[in-house]
Design a protein around this motif. Structure first.
Motif, PDB file in Angstrom:
ATOM      1  N   GLN A   1      40.742  20.676  44.806  1.00 27.63           N
ATOM      2  CA  GLN A   1      39.981  21.574  43.940  1.00 27.63           C
ATOM      3  C   GLN A   1      40.358  23.014  44.265  1.00 27.63           C
ATOM      4  O   GLN A   1      40.405  23.415  45.423  1.00 27.63           O
ATOM      5  N   VAL A   2      40.637  23.787  43.229  1.00 25.46           N
ATOM      6  CA  VAL A   2      41.002  25.192  43.387  1.00 25.46           C
ATOM      7  C   VAL A   2      39.898  26.044  42.785  1.00 25.46           C
ATOM      8  O   VAL A   2      39.512  25.843  41.625  1.00 25.46           O
ATOM      9  N   GLN A   3      39.408  26.980  43.555  1.00 25.63           N
ATOM     10  CA  GLN A   3      38.421  27.929  43.038  1.00 25.63           C
ATOM     11  C   GLN A   3      39.117  29.222  42.641  1.00 25.63           C
ATOM     12  O   GLN A   3      39.975  29.724  43.381  1.00 25.63           O
ATOM     13  N   LEU A   4      38.741  29.735  41.478  1.00 25.94           N
ATOM     14  CA  LEU A   4      39.290  30.983  40.972  1.00 25.94           C
ATOM     15  C   LEU A   4      38.140  31.958  40.801  1.00 25.94           C
ATOM     16  O   LEU A   4      37.141  31.642  40.141  1.00 25.94           O
ATOM     17  N   ILE A   5      38.288  33.134  41.385  1.00 25.56           N
ATOM     18  CA  ILE A   5      37.222  34.129  41.316  1.00 25.56           C
ATOM     19  C   ILE A   5      37.777  35.406  40.707  1.00 25.56           C
ATOM     20  O   ILE A   5      38.651  36.061  41.300  1.00 25.56           O
ATOM     21  N   GLU A   6      37.257  35.754  39.513  1.00 23.47           N
ATOM     22  CA  GLU A   6      37.693  36.960  38.822  1.00 23.47           C
ATOM     23  C   GLU A   6      36.852  38.153  39.229  1.00 23.47           C
ATOM     24  O   GLU A   6      35.684  38.009  39.619  1.00 23.47           O
ATOM     25  N   SER A   7      37.445  39.329  39.113  1.00 24.20           N
ATOM     26  CA  SER A   7      36.731  40.578  39.343  1.00 24.20           C
ATOM     27  C   SER A   7      37.416  41.679  38.550  1.00 24.20           C
ATOM     28  O   SER A   7      38.541  41.498  38.070  1.00 24.20           O
ATOM     29  N   GLY A   8      36.720  42.800  38.416  1.00 23.57           N
ATOM     30  CA  GLY A   8      37.324  43.964  37.774  1.00 23.57           C
ATOM     31  C   GLY A   8      36.857  44.245  36.369  1.00 23.57           C
ATOM     32  O   GLY A   8      37.259  45.248  35.771  1.00 23.57           O
ATOM     33  N   GLY A   9      36.017  43.380  35.811  1.00 17.83           N
ATOM     34  CA  GLY A   9      35.516  43.646  34.472  1.00 17.83           C
ATOM     35  C   GLY A   9      34.547  44.802  34.459  1.00 17.83           C
ATOM     36  O   GLY A   9      34.145  45.325  35.503  1.00 17.83           O
ATOM     37  N   GLY A  10      34.178  45.231  33.257  1.00 19.39           N
ATOM     38  CA  GLY A  10      33.228  46.335  33.140  1.00 19.39           C
ATOM     39  C   GLY A  10      33.234  46.921  31.757  1.00 19.39           C
ATOM     40  O   GLY A  10      33.753  46.329  30.811  1.00 19.39           O
ATOM     41  N   LEU A  11      32.635  48.091  31.658  1.00 19.20           N
ATOM     42  CA  LEU A  11      32.527  48.823  30.397  1.00 19.20           C
ATOM     43  C   LEU A  11      33.521  49.978  30.402  1.00 19.20           C
ATOM     44  O   LEU A  11      33.580  50.743  31.376  1.00 19.20           O
ATOM     45  N   VAL A  12      34.282  50.087  29.321  1.00 19.41           N
ATOM     46  CA  VAL A  12      35.280  51.148  29.221  1.00 19.41           C
ATOM     47  C   VAL A  12      35.332  51.631  27.783  1.00 19.41           C
ATOM     48  O   VAL A  12      35.038  50.867  26.848  1.00 19.41           O
ATOM     49  N   GLN A  13      35.698  52.877  27.598  1.00 18.53           N
ATOM     50  CA  GLN A  13      35.829  53.412  26.254  1.00 18.53           C
ATOM     51  C   GLN A  13      37.164  52.982  25.640  1.00 18.53           C
ATOM     52  O   GLN A  13      38.140  52.706  26.357  1.00 18.53           O
ATOM     53  N   ALA A  14      37.195  52.961  24.336  1.00 19.89           N
ATOM     54  CA  ALA A  14      38.436  52.632  23.635  1.00 19.89           C
ATOM     55  C   ALA A  14      39.544  53.586  24.084  1.00 19.89           C
ATOM     56  O   ALA A  14      39.321  54.785  24.242  1.00 19.89           O
ATOM     57  N   GLY A  15      40.716  53.004  24.305  1.00 22.48           N
ATOM     58  CA  GLY A  15      41.847  53.775  24.813  1.00 22.48           C
ATOM     59  C   GLY A  15      41.971  53.754  26.315  1.00 22.48           C
ATOM     60  O   GLY A  15      42.995  54.187  26.858  1.00 22.48           O
ATOM     61  N   GLY A  16      40.944  53.276  26.980  1.00 17.67           N
ATOM     62  CA  GLY A  16      40.946  53.244  28.430  1.00 17.67           C
ATOM     63  C   GLY A  16      41.652  52.024  28.993  1.00 17.67           C
ATOM     64  O   GLY A  16      42.254  51.226  28.257  1.00 17.67           O
ATOM     65  N   SER A  17      41.571  51.893  30.318  1.00 16.15           N
ATOM     66  CA  SER A  17      42.266  50.813  31.024  1.00 16.15           C
ATOM     67  C   SER A  17      41.330  50.107  31.991  1.00 16.15           C
ATOM     68  O   SER A  17      40.368  50.709  32.494  1.00 16.15           O
ATOM     69  N   LEU A  18      41.637  48.852  32.248  1.00 19.90           N
ATOM     70  CA  LEU A  18      40.962  48.069  33.272  1.00 19.90           C
ATOM     71  C   LEU A  18      41.992  47.159  33.918  1.00 19.90           C
ATOM     72  O   LEU A  18      42.961  46.748  33.271  1.00 19.90           O
ATOM     73  N   ARG A  19      41.741  46.830  35.178  1.00 20.71           N
ATOM     74  CA  ARG A  19      42.598  45.879  35.873  1.00 20.71           C
ATOM     75  C   ARG A  19      41.735  44.739  36.388  1.00 20.71           C
ATOM     76  O   ARG A  19      40.819  44.966  37.203  1.00 20.71           O
ATOM     77  N   LEU A  20      42.012  43.552  35.912  1.00 19.72           N
ATOM     78  CA  LEU A  20      41.303  42.376  36.368  1.00 19.72           C
ATOM     79  C   LEU A  20      42.089  41.702  37.492  1.00 19.72           C
ATOM     80  O   LEU A  20      43.313  41.724  37.485  1.00 19.72           O
ATOM     81  N   SER A  21      41.353  41.110  38.413  1.00 16.89           N
ATOM     82  CA  SER A  21      41.967  40.344  39.501  1.00 16.89           C
ATOM     83  C   SER A  21      41.393  38.941  39.513  1.00 16.89           C
ATOM     84  O   SER A  21      40.249  38.727  39.119  1.00 16.89           O
ATOM     85  N   CYS A  22      42.187  38.016  39.982  1.00 21.37           N
ATOM     86  CA  CYS A  22      41.740  36.631  40.120  1.00 21.37           C
ATOM     87  C   CYS A  22      42.295  36.100  41.435  1.00 21.37           C
ATOM     88  O   CYS A  22      43.519  35.983  41.595  1.00 21.37           O
ATOM     89  N   ALA A  23      41.395  35.788  42.344  1.00 16.86           N
ATOM     90  CA  ALA A  23      41.785  35.261  43.647  1.00 16.86           C
ATOM     91  C   ALA A  23      41.634  33.748  43.659  1.00 16.86           C
ATOM     92  O   ALA A  23      40.593  33.220  43.232  1.00 16.86           O
ATOM     93  N   ALA A  24      42.640  33.069  44.144  1.00 16.03           N
ATOM     94  CA  ALA A  24      42.647  31.601  44.157  1.00 16.03           C
ATOM     95  C   ALA A  24      42.511  31.072  45.575  1.00 16.03           C
ATOM     96  O   ALA A  24      43.108  31.597  46.514  1.00 16.03           O
ATOM     97  N   SER A  25      41.730  29.991  45.695  1.00 11.12           N
ATOM     98  CA  SER A  25      41.472  29.396  47.015  1.00 11.12           C
ATOM     99  C   SER A  25      42.407  28.224  47.277  1.00 11.12           C
ATOM    100  O   SER A  25      41.957  27.090  47.454  1.00 11.12           O
ATOM    101  N   THR A  26      43.689  28.504  47.302  1.00 11.34           N
ATOM    102  CA  THR A  26      44.651  27.453  47.575  1.00 11.34           C
ATOM    103  C   THR A  26      45.836  28.032  48.330  1.00 11.34           C
ATOM    104  O   THR A  26      46.294  29.115  48.015  1.00 11.34           O
TER     105      THR A  26
END
Length: 126
Positions: A1-26
């Protein structure tokens, strides 16, 4: 079994940027093709990006091509989704997905994934 944990979401204005991360337990992270999907309210879960085990090949749908990039760090068991020039229509819950693919198969459909993360909310305001 592999666990995936995302982070980095949020609220941003149009034209902006976000970086999401996903850490895997394997420890076998480098044998997995990794991908990102998103699901807006009342809609199906759609493909956003995928990257092969070496990080040498990436796939994107036309809706995000040129704005989103995907990368991975196999030493950290983590995959990233860099989202630039965000639009209100990018608003969704973003899910990380993993497919055991030592042969390099990609992920472009929800049925391709072996494991899913719990999702992280991205909201783009106009």
């Amino acid at each position: 079994q592999v666990q995936l944990i995302e982070s980095g979401g949020g609220l941003v204005q149009a034209g902006g940027s976000l970086r999401l991360s996903c850490a895997a337990s394997t420890r076998a992270f480098s044998t997995y093709t990794m991908g990102w999907f998103r699901q807006a309210p009342g809609k199906e879960r759609d493909f956003v990006a995928a990257i092969d085990w070496r990080g040498g090949k990436a796939d994107f749908p036309d809706s995000v091509k040129g704005r989103f990039t995907i990368s991975r760090d196999n030493r950290k068991n983590t995959v990233y989704l860099q989202m630039n020039s965000l639009k209100p229509e990018d608003t969704a819950i973003y899910y990380c997905a993993a497919k055991f693919a030592p042969g390099g198969a990609t992920i472009t459909r929800t049925s391709d994934a072996d494991y899913w993360g719990q999702g992280t909310q991205v909201t783009v305001s106009s």
